[in-house]
Write a protein that holds these residues in place. Structure first.
Motif, PDB file in Angstrom:
ATOM      1  N   ASP A 178      35.665  35.099  46.692  1.00 23.53           N
ATOM      2  CA  ASP A 178      36.914  35.699  46.222  1.00 23.53           C
ATOM      3  C   ASP A 178      38.061  34.981  46.924  1.00 23.53           C
ATOM      4  O   ASP A 178      38.284  35.169  48.129  1.00 23.53           O
ATOM      5  CB  ASP A 178      36.924  37.196  46.552  1.00 23.53           C
ATOM      6  CG  ASP A 178      38.196  37.903  46.098  1.00 23.53           C
ATOM      7  OD1 ASP A 178      39.204  37.217  45.832  1.00 23.53           O
ATOM      8  OD2 ASP A 178      38.184  39.145  46.028  1.00 23.53           O
ATOM      9  N   ASP A 195      41.431  37.767  47.648  1.00 21.23           N
ATOM     10  CA  ASP A 195      41.357  38.598  48.860  1.00 21.23           C
ATOM     11  C   ASP A 195      40.632  37.884  49.994  1.00 21.23           C
ATOM     12  O   ASP A 195      40.517  38.434  51.091  1.00 21.23           O
ATOM     13  CB  ASP A 195      40.649  39.922  48.554  1.00 21.23           C
ATOM     14  CG  ASP A 195      41.472  40.812  47.643  1.00 21.23           C
ATOM     15  OD1 ASP A 195      42.711  40.724  47.697  1.00 21.23           O
ATOM     16  OD2 ASP A 195      40.875  41.578  46.861  1.00 21.23           O
ATOM     17  N   HIS A 196      40.122  36.696  49.730  1.00 20.36           N
ATOM     18  CA  HIS A 196      39.480  35.832  50.727  1.00 20.36           C
ATOM     19  C   HIS A 196      38.306  36.520  51.406  1.00 20.36           C
ATOM     20  O   HIS A 196      38.277  36.767  52.603  1.00 20.36           O
ATOM     21  CB  HIS A 196      40.531  35.333  51.739  1.00 20.36           C
ATOM     22  CG  HIS A 196      41.662  34.626  51.052  1.00 20.36           C
ATOM     23  ND1 HIS A 196      41.522  33.377  50.488  1.00 20.36           N
ATOM     24  CD2 HIS A 196      42.925  35.036  50.766  1.00 20.36           C
ATOM     25  CE1 HIS A 196      42.664  33.031  49.909  1.00 20.36           C
ATOM     26  NE2 HIS A 196      43.528  34.021  50.055  1.00 20.36           N
ATOM     27  N   LYS A 197      37.354  36.840  50.529  1.00 20.08           N
ATOM     28  CA  LYS A 197      36.119  37.465  50.974  1.00 20.08           C
ATOM     29  C   LYS A 197      34.944  36.829  50.228  1.00 20.08           C
ATOM     30  O   LYS A 197      35.109  36.272  49.139  1.00 20.08           O
ATOM     31  CB  LYS A 197      36.146  38.973  50.712  1.00 20.08           C
ATOM     32  CG  LYS A 197      37.269  39.712  51.445  1.00 20.08           C
ATOM     33  CD  LYS A 197      37.223  41.196  51.159  1.00 20.08           C
ATOM     34  CE  LYS A 197      38.390  41.923  51.834  1.00 20.08           C
ATOM     35  NZ  LYS A 197      38.396  41.744  53.292  1.00 20.08           N
ATOM     36  N   ARG A 216      31.529  38.206  48.606  1.00 20.68           N
ATOM     37  CA  ARG A 216      30.866  39.457  48.258  1.00 20.68           C
ATOM     38  C   ARG A 216      29.437  39.204  47.816  1.00 20.68           C
ATOM     39  O   ARG A 216      29.186  38.309  47.001  1.00 20.68           O
ATOM     40  CB  ARG A 216      31.637  40.173  47.146  1.00 20.68           C
ATOM     41  CG  ARG A 216      32.904  40.862  47.619  1.00 20.68           C
ATOM     42  CD  ARG A 216      33.388  41.855  46.562  1.00 20.68           C
ATOM     43  NE  ARG A 216      33.783  41.146  45.354  1.00 20.68           N
ATOM     44  CZ  ARG A 216      35.020  40.685  45.146  1.00 20.68           C
ATOM     45  NH1 ARG A 216      35.938  40.846  46.063  1.00 20.68           N
ATOM     46  NH2 ARG A 216      35.302  40.063  44.021  1.00 20.68           N
ATOM     47  N   THR A 244      27.709  43.953  50.388  1.00 18.44           N
ATOM     48  CA  THR A 244      28.106  43.425  51.690  1.00 18.44           C
ATOM     49  C   THR A 244      29.255  42.458  51.473  1.00 18.44           C
ATOM     50  O   THR A 244      29.232  41.642  50.555  1.00 18.44           O
ATOM     51  CB  THR A 244      26.936  42.700  52.379  1.00 18.44           C
ATOM     52  OG1 THR A 244      25.971  43.667  52.784  1.00 18.44           O
ATOM     53  CG2 THR A 244      27.410  41.935  53.610  1.00 18.44           C
ATOM     54  N   THR A 245      30.275  42.567  52.312  1.00 17.00           N
ATOM     55  CA  THR A 245      31.461  41.722  52.198  1.00 17.00           C
ATOM     56  C   THR A 245      31.687  40.992  53.504  1.00 17.00           C
ATOM     57  O   THR A 245      31.676  41.604  54.573  1.00 17.00           O
ATOM     58  CB  THR A 245      32.705  42.568  51.850  1.00 17.00           C
ATOM     59  OG1 THR A 245      32.475  43.281  50.632  1.00 17.00           O
ATOM     60  CG2 THR A 245      33.927  41.681  51.678  1.00 17.00           C
ATOM     61  N   LEU A 246      31.878  39.678  53.407  1.00 20.63           N
ATOM     62  CA  LEU A 246      32.180  38.854  54.573  1.00 20.63           C
ATOM     63  C   LEU A 246      33.571  38.271  54.418  1.00 20.63           C
ATOM     64  O   LEU A 246      33.968  37.859  53.325  1.00 20.63           O
ATOM     65  CB  LEU A 246      31.154  37.712  54.700  1.00 20.63           C
ATOM     66  CG  LEU A 246      29.675  38.090  54.636  1.00 20.63           C
ATOM     67  CD1 LEU A 246      28.811  36.823  54.672  1.00 20.63           C
ATOM     68  CD2 LEU A 246      29.307  39.025  55.778  1.00 20.63           C
ATOM     69  N   ALA A 247      34.325  38.226  55.504  1.00 23.11           N
ATOM     70  CA  ALA A 247      35.674  37.672  55.453  1.00 23.11           C
ATOM     71  C   ALA A 247      35.620  36.147  55.405  1.00 23.11           C
ATOM     72  O   ALA A 247      34.872  35.518  56.162  1.00 23.11           O
ATOM     73  CB  ALA A 247      36.477  38.130  56.673  1.00 23.11           C
ATOM     74  N   LEU A 248      36.381  35.549  54.501  1.00 21.51           N
ATOM     75  CA  LEU A 248      36.562  34.096  54.484  1.00 21.51           C
ATOM     76  C   LEU A 248      37.704  33.769  55.428  1.00 21.51           C
ATOM     77  O   LEU A 248      38.843  34.200  55.221  1.00 21.51           O
ATOM     78  CB  LEU A 248      36.867  33.605  53.068  1.00 21.51           C
ATOM     79  CG  LEU A 248      35.772  33.819  52.027  1.00 21.51           C
ATOM     80  CD1 LEU A 248      36.240  33.331  50.660  1.00 21.51           C
ATOM     81  CD2 LEU A 248      34.479  33.111  52.438  1.00 21.51           C
ATOM     82  N   ARG A 249      37.417  33.016  56.458  1.00 21.70           N
ATOM     83  CA  ARG A 249      38.367  32.744  57.528  1.00 21.70           C
ATOM     84  C   ARG A 249      37.954  31.450  58.211  1.00 21.70           C
ATOM     85  O   ARG A 249      36.847  30.955  57.962  1.00 21.70           O
ATOM     86  CB  ARG A 249      38.361  33.889  58.527  1.00 21.70           C
ATOM     87  CG  ARG A 249      37.003  34.058  59.221  1.00 21.70           C
ATOM     88  CD  ARG A 249      36.884  35.363  59.968  1.00 21.70           C
ATOM     89  NE  ARG A 249      35.683  35.423  60.814  1.00 21.70           N
ATOM     90  CZ  ARG A 249      34.469  35.715  60.359  1.00 21.70           C
ATOM     91  NH1 ARG A 249      34.262  35.968  59.084  1.00 21.70           N
ATOM     92  NH2 ARG A 249      33.440  35.775  61.212  1.00 21.70           N
TER      93      ARG A 249
END
Length: 296
Positions: free
Chosen positions: A71, A74-76, A78, A87-92
């Motif tokens: 995504d 929202d920079h995730k 999924r 489960t959702t992980l943050a893209l960073r």
């Protein structure tokens, strides 16, 4: 989203993010490769442009299906299952090794025991995913720009695809080479490629004219491409559109800079002219049965 919203993509401003995203996409793509049956020309492995990024599309695991989606709004990342589990992980900014560890742990937490070969493909000097501390950049603005460019490109590619009644690939994103592509087929087998590996043999078993978009790398800015395989004699001398397009003797492809399309009065028309003129050049020289293959 208006079709004239073609974002600026300057390689030097996001090349580290591009390299990192390439590795992240390979990890996700290899999960799709692991769980799906082989479809001709490896069409079971690419990713697809979605409403917010890039998606695997649904994959089966035992009595469930699940999907992994980048995504870029929202920079995730999924991981969503058909039983409602998510489960959702943050893209960073984080290393490929950390991304790989988090993604594998996320799958395990959902009861999805998927194991992949942790070695990148189609790049020089690959580093195992679980050991890669080199690639660790994430510019959220540029990730979003890249996706917005893909949305526009995907739309034009699909319109171009719809004009063809013969065998034609889906419009899809190849995570190995990190390019968005669509391929038309003449219907004739291609001559065997001497010394070709299994991947190439499967990909080029039949005559093709392929078009795609590559976001750049190694000092080369983003560009559209077109090639015929096998290449008919005289293709490199063909007259094509628009004026900014040219034949690269090094790449053995027609190229059109992305920025030339972006800055044109009608980016969609400029890109369609490139797709159509390069297809016609290859199809005519290779003597494809265009009357049988194309819509009038």
């Amino acid at each position: 989203m208006p079709n004239n919203n073609w974002p600026v993509l300057i390689l030097e401003e996001w090349q580290d993010t591009l390299a990192t995203l390439h590795m992240w996409a390979q990890i996700v793509g290899k999960i799709r490769l692991r769980l799906t049956p082989l479809v001709n020309h490896w069409w079971n492995v690419p990713l697809y442009v979605s409403a917010c990024g890039l998606s695997t599309s649904p994959m089966r695991y035992d009595d469930r299906i699940f999907e992994i989606e980048f995504d870029f709004i929202d920079h995730k990342l999924r991981i969503e299952c058909s039983d409602g589990a998510l489960t959702t992980l943050a893209l960073r900014p984080q290393s490929v090794a950390d991304f790989y560890k988090e993604l594998m742990a996320g799958l395990q937490g959902l009861g999805l025991d998927v194991r992949i070969w942790p070695m990148p493909v189609e790049i020089p000097n690959p580093i195992r995913f679980d050991q890669d501390q080199v690639h660790k950049s994430y510019d959220a603005e540029y990730a979003n720009r890249f996706w917005r460019a893909l949305v526009n490109i995907d739309d034009v590619f699909k319109k171009f695809r719809s004009r063809f009644m013969g065998k034609v690939s889906p419009v899809h994103f190849w995570w190995g080479s990190f390019d968005h592509a669509v391929t038309r087929f003449s219907g004739r087998p291609a001559p065997p490629r001497e010394g070709a590996d299994r991947i190439t043999v499967e990909a080029y078993s039949h005559e093709v004219i392929s078009h795609g978009f590559w976001p750049g790398g190694n000092g080369v800015q983003a560009a559209f491409y077109s090639y015929a395989a096998p290449e008919p004699p005289g293709l490199s001398e063909s007259q094509i559109k628009p004026a900014a397009a040219f034949y690269s003797q090094e790449m053995k492809e027609f190229l059109l800079p992305y920025d030339a399309v972006r800055q044109s009065p009608s980016p969609e028309s400029a890109l369609m002219d490139f797709l159509q003129s390069t297809y016609e050049a290859g199809a005519n020289l290779a003597k494809w049965d265009r009357k049988a293959l194309e819509r009038e």
